[in-house]
Design an enzyme around this catalytic site. Structure first.
Site, PDB file in Angstrom:
ATOM      1  N   LYS A  66      42.654  40.515  38.142  1.00 26.00           N
ATOM      2  CA  LYS A  66      42.162  40.304  39.507  1.00 26.00           C
ATOM      3  C   LYS A  66      42.123  38.828  39.863  1.00 26.00           C
ATOM      4  O   LYS A  66      42.323  38.440  40.994  1.00 26.00           O
ATOM      5  CB  LYS A  66      40.713  40.806  39.619  1.00 26.00           C
ATOM      6  CG  LYS A  66      40.518  42.280  39.602  1.00 26.00           C
ATOM      7  CD  LYS A  66      39.079  42.554  40.085  1.00 26.00           C
ATOM      8  CE  LYS A  66      38.427  43.699  39.342  1.00 26.00           C
ATOM      9  NZ  LYS A  66      37.586  43.275  38.221  1.00 26.00           N
TER      10      LYS A  66
ATOM     11  N   LYS B 185      38.172  32.203  29.573  1.00 20.26           N
ATOM     12  CA  LYS B 185      37.587  31.893  30.878  1.00 20.26           C
ATOM     13  C   LYS B 185      36.825  30.575  30.852  1.00 20.26           C
ATOM     14  O   LYS B 185      36.759  29.874  31.854  1.00 20.26           O
ATOM     15  CB  LYS B 185      36.682  33.036  31.347  1.00 20.26           C
ATOM     16  CG  LYS B 185      37.469  34.291  31.699  1.00 20.26           C
ATOM     17  CD  LYS B 185      36.673  35.284  32.512  1.00 20.26           C
ATOM     18  CE  LYS B 185      37.565  36.442  32.957  1.00 20.26           C
ATOM     19  NZ  LYS B 185      36.854  37.520  33.618  1.00 20.26           N
TER      20      LYS B 185
ATOM     21  N   LYS C 276      47.911  39.737  30.763  1.00 20.51           N
ATOM     22  CA  LYS C 276      47.528  40.996  31.415  1.00 20.51           C
ATOM     23  C   LYS C 276      47.450  40.811  32.932  1.00 20.51           C
ATOM     24  O   LYS C 276      47.193  39.703  33.421  1.00 20.51           O
ATOM     25  CB  LYS C 276      46.190  41.515  30.851  1.00 20.51           C
ATOM     26  CG  LYS C 276      44.956  40.762  31.291  1.00 20.51           C
ATOM     27  CD  LYS C 276      43.688  41.591  31.034  1.00 20.51           C
ATOM     28  CE  LYS C 276      42.512  40.964  31.762  1.00 20.51           C
ATOM     29  NZ  LYS C 276      41.431  41.843  32.077  1.00 20.51           N
TER      30      LYS C 276
HETATM   31  N1  AQP Z   1      45.688  44.690  32.970  1.00 17.65           N
HETATM   32  C1  AQP Z   1      44.907  45.710  32.630  1.00 17.65           C
HETATM   33  N2  AQP Z   1      45.434  46.813  32.046  1.00 17.65           N
HETATM   34  C2  AQP Z   1      44.648  47.852  31.699  1.00 17.65           C
HETATM   35  N3  AQP Z   1      43.307  47.888  31.892  1.00 17.65           N
HETATM   36  C3  AQP Z   1      42.736  46.816  32.474  1.00 17.65           C
HETATM   37  N4  AQP Z   1      41.461  46.525  32.809  1.00 17.65           N
HETATM   38  C4  AQP Z   1      41.426  45.300  33.383  1.00 17.65           C
HETATM   39  N5  AQP Z   1      42.653  44.755  33.420  1.00 17.65           N
HETATM   40  C5  AQP Z   1      43.500  45.674  32.874  1.00 17.65           C
HETATM   41  C6  AQP Z   1      40.333  47.430  32.609  1.00 17.65           C
HETATM   42  O1  AQP Z   1      39.757  47.693  33.893  1.00 17.65           O
HETATM   43  C7  AQP Z   1      38.358  47.913  33.736  1.00 17.65           C
HETATM   44  C8  AQP Z   1      37.592  47.122  34.767  1.00 17.65           C
HETATM   45  O2  AQP Z   1      37.830  45.742  34.586  1.00 17.65           O
HETATM   46  P1  AQP Z   1      36.784  44.652  35.075  1.00 17.65           P
HETATM   47  O3  AQP Z   1      36.496  44.818  36.505  1.00 17.65           O
HETATM   48  O4  AQP Z   1      35.622  44.653  34.178  1.00 17.65           O
HETATM   49  O5  AQP Z   1      37.500  43.298  34.949  1.00 17.65           O
HETATM   50  P2  AQP Z   1      38.358  42.652  33.852  1.00 17.65           P
HETATM   51  O6  AQP Z   1      38.507  43.432  32.597  1.00 17.65           O
HETATM   52  O7  AQP Z   1      37.889  41.281  33.663  1.00 17.65           O
HETATM   53  O8  AQP Z   1      39.738  42.777  34.615  1.00 17.65           O
HETATM   54  P3  AQP Z   1      40.464  41.802  35.559  1.00 17.65           P
HETATM   55  O9  AQP Z   1      41.190  42.657  36.505  1.00 17.65           O
HETATM   56  O10 AQP Z   1      41.279  40.886  34.739  1.00 17.65           O
HETATM   57  O11 AQP Z   1      39.369  41.011  36.343  1.00 17.65           O
HETATM   58  P4  AQP Z   1      38.989  39.488  36.316  1.00 17.65           P
HETATM   59  O12 AQP Z   1      40.232  38.786  36.742  1.00 17.65           O
HETATM   60  O13 AQP Z   1      37.879  39.427  37.315  1.00 17.65           O
HETATM   61  O14 AQP Z   1      38.583  39.156  34.926  1.00 17.65           O
HETATM   62  C9  AQP Z   1      37.995  47.541  32.306  1.00 17.65           C
HETATM   63  O15 AQP Z   1      37.853  48.745  31.543  1.00 17.65           O
HETATM   64  C10 AQP Z   1      39.193  46.767  31.828  1.00 17.65           C
HETATM   65  O16 AQP Z   1      39.383  46.915  30.443  1.00 17.65           O
END
Ligand code: AQP
Length: 326
Positions: free
Chosen positions: A197, A112, A194
């Site tokens: 969001k 990031k 992965k």
């Molecule tokens: N692709 C994924 N597959 C399985 N689990 C996932 N998690 C995130 N992406 C995947 C799990 O979802 C939970 C909440 O995630 P978060 O809101 O803390 O954000 P993150 O891990 O940073 O996920 P994103 O969707 O990729 O968000 P951004 O883009 O904002 O960084 C966690 O338990 C995570 O492991």
């Protein structure tokens, strides 16, 4: 006494099916057997710039998602991180025993921050310390997370062990709970990355609020590998990912999925996968509109009171062991 679990998600935008299958689905199942706390980690989301009005809205929307997915406030404590000031306080304490080198090694910081240390916010670097505070405040036994958070959880354990060694047994050492299937759902457009969001291309993710047409279109556009067999195969990451999604939304075994699609090709598989996901999301999508702001706000208020009571005991113990009197 039941063991305790803690987990959370960031209110940074629309949740996708990776968040649901990697995290939320397990949270719902685990709340029967564990004493559970589920947090909306809004302080984590400001590590990257957020629009204040959107953040306010996303926070309530995420609570609605938790409730519609099946988190039950009579069994689990559901709350917003910033309503419990002990998270930020303990994060400061833990940052004083965390090493800079440990934080610089975190892959999420490297991804990031994109190596731009002159401009990147310090919060992006210290994010795992706040995450450690979130978990350790509640004497958590188990943390259900996706694969992407495994490294942060290992750091949390190291920080807790260091504190316990220097100041006496204070924190329970948490274990990760990473599901066998679904721990890392991949982008539909690039199975090496992965589903995320913050992905700029919305076609890589199935959002929980996508309508049936959009879901079908996204799966039809999903990239495929060479070869036609619909099987689990590590060397074919695209079909592996799609079949994993199918398996998780239908609750079939891996073998049942493979037998079901034997002799069929992508032409039959993709629409059937889309249909299965649409059906899986239907009850959630119907429920999510039914929680009005007032109802959700009350649940969060009650949750925060319960969380503060637990967090205050841990923080008091931490301060007194360190010679900080209040
Ligand atoms: N692709 C994924 N597959 C399985 N689990 C996932 N998690 C995130 N992406 C995947 C799990 O979802 C939970 C909440 O995630 P978060 O809101 O803390 O954000 P993150 O891990 O940073 O996920 P994103 O969707 O990729 O968000 P951004 O883009 O904002 O960084 C966690 O338990 C995570 O492991």
């Amino acid at each position: 006494m039941k063991k305790r679990i803690f987990s959370g998600a960031q209110p940074t935008g629309k949740l996708h099916i990776g968040n649901y299958l990697g995290a939320l689905k397990n949270w719902v199942a685990l709340q029967d057997d564990y004493d559970a706390l589920y947090c909306i980690v809004n302080l984590h989301s400001i590590t990257l710039p957020q629009n204040p009005d959107e953040l306010r809205r996303n926070t309530l929307d995420l609570a609605r998602v938790y409730l519609a997915a099946g988190l039950d406030p009579s069994r689990s404590i559901i709350f917003v991180q910033s309503d419990v000031p002990q998270h930020a306080e303990l994060a400061w304490v833990l940052s004083c025993i965390t090493r800079l080198g440990e934080l610089e090694r975190m892959t999420q910081f490297k991804d990031k921050g994109k190596g731009n240390t002159e401009r990147v916010g310090v919060g992006l670097l210290t994010y795992p310390v706040l995450m450690a505070a979130d978990i350790l405040l509640y004497q958590t036994d188990l943390v259900p997370v996706g694969q992407d958070q495994k490294q942060h959880l290992e750091l949390c354990r190291d920080i807790a062990e260091r504190f316990n060694r220097d100041f006496g047994e204070t924190f329970r050492i948490p274990d990760p709970y990473i599901p066998k299937a679904g721990a890392s759902i991949k982008s539909l457009l690039d199975p090496e990355r992965k589903m995320s969001k913050s992905d700029e291309n919305a076609n890589g993710s199935i959002f929980l609020t996508d309508d049936a047409d959009t879901i079908l279109k996204k799966f039809k556009r999903a990239v495929t590998d060479s070869g036609t067999a619909i099987t689990f195969d590590e060397s074919r990451p695209a079909i592996n990912n799609l079949l994993t999604i199918y398996q998780l939304v239908t609750d079939k075994t891996a073998e049942e999925c493979v037998v079901h699609f034997e002799g069929k090709g992508y032409g039959q598989f993709k629409p059937e996968l889309a249909e299965a996901v649409i059906e899986f999301l239907r009850p959630f999508q119907e429920k999510v509109q039914h929680f009005d702001d007032e109802h959700v706000t009350n649940i969060l208020k009650e949750g925060a009171e319960k969380a503060r009571a637990i967090a205050a005991v841990t923080l008091q113990d931490v301060y007194s062991r360190m010679g900080i009197t209040r």
